[in-house]
Design an enzyme around this catalytic site. Sequence first.
Site: not given
Ligand code: GCO
Ligand code: MG
Length: 403
Positions: A148, A160, A211, A213, A237, A263, A284, A340, A403
């Site tokens: 990644r 991030y 990602d 995010h 992602e 996630e 995910r 991951e 975020w």
């Molecule tokens: C990822 C995630 C993490 C989350 C975190 C939040 O893809 O691994 O986005 O970085 O931000 O797990 O608790």
């Molecule tokens: Mg993520």
Amino acid sequence: MHTIVDARVIISCPGRNFVTLKITTKSGVYGLGDATLNGRELAVASYLTDHVIPCLIGRDARQIEDIWQFFYRGAYWRRGPVTMTAIAAVDVALWDIKAKNANMPLYDLLGGASRTGVMVYGHANGNDLDETIAQAKKYKEMGYKAIRLQSGVPGLASTYGVSKDKLYYEPADAAKPTENVWSTSRYMPTVPKLFAAARETLGWDVHLLHDVHHRLTPLEAGRLGKDLEPFRPFWLEDATPAENQAGFRTIRQHTTTPLAVGEVFNSVWDAKQLLDEQLIDYIRTTIVHAGGISHVRRIAHLAELNNVRTGFHGATDLSPVCMGAALHFDLWVPNFGIQEYMRHTDETDAVFPHAYTFSKGDLHPGTAPGHGVDIDEALAAKYPYRPASLPVNRLEDGTLFNW
Ligand code: GCO
Ligand code: MG
């Protein structure tokens, strides 16, 4: 013999907070379940201690499905991350017990191994493009088949996925939320440049992931996906917040870049439209935040019907107990895609001795009975809970953002 005689919550902070549920049966066999919800650890601990454990004692540990239904339907208040994380902890601990009693690794109980190993992706991150590419090279040298890529954005103080420590990205970095600043227009041009440089340096024999995010609108995500197509990313992602599942239709109309999401989901209902309409390629949602093996199995089956593969969350805030359970699931599940793998610190690994191992880009859960992850309670007790929150994000004019 199978009666549950004890259930306890263990909170420990070996570098970061983890909540673990330990269930013991009359015969002395015990199972472990992860109950960690990043930044909200004590809410789950209290849910377990105050509401779940009193109803668990005295039940037959073999009745995993009935116990699952009891805590899901029986609560009346269905779903939600706190409830579903608590249910997951119970469910995984009970599967651990069942597999130990059967003297089988959990993947055998689920249906047996479908593959020889679980392909994982590591995290290469850097303050700028060159630093990220240098990190990615290191991952390739370590044998990773998938990496990644996250990089700092020129003009933004923090981004991030970019952290001080390279191997152990840890976003919950302060007791109260840190404030980050975001600009979509600054970010958008950086990702295709990063992918172009990565293909130039790393070649094509490695999967590359990114990602977002949750930071783009569906239309912006469609544009980014299209810009990345020449570099054949493995996935994009969390391109847009997924509460509005229909938003993914717009992304799909504009790009063939594969999409991953889930996630933050905690049940199949969060993903139903995405799966029914084949709006994504990878789901995910993992064991700890979505009701455990019993529920994630339903999600994976619905995904399979719709050509969607798994790509479970595996950040450091999911404990080794979750990682162990996820790897057994991954080794079995027919529609596996990728897992991951953010390495835990040595402190964390010492508290959670585990049977899983990394070799040539794959993890293997090991062949120990159960899920193969234990806890050293004496060591865990040396690391008391420390409050830690995830950051928030503001636009440059101060508007609170995703975020
Ligand atoms: C990822 C995630 C993490 C989350 C975190 C939040 O893809 O691994 O986005 O970085 O931000 O797990 O608790
Ligand atoms: Mg993520």
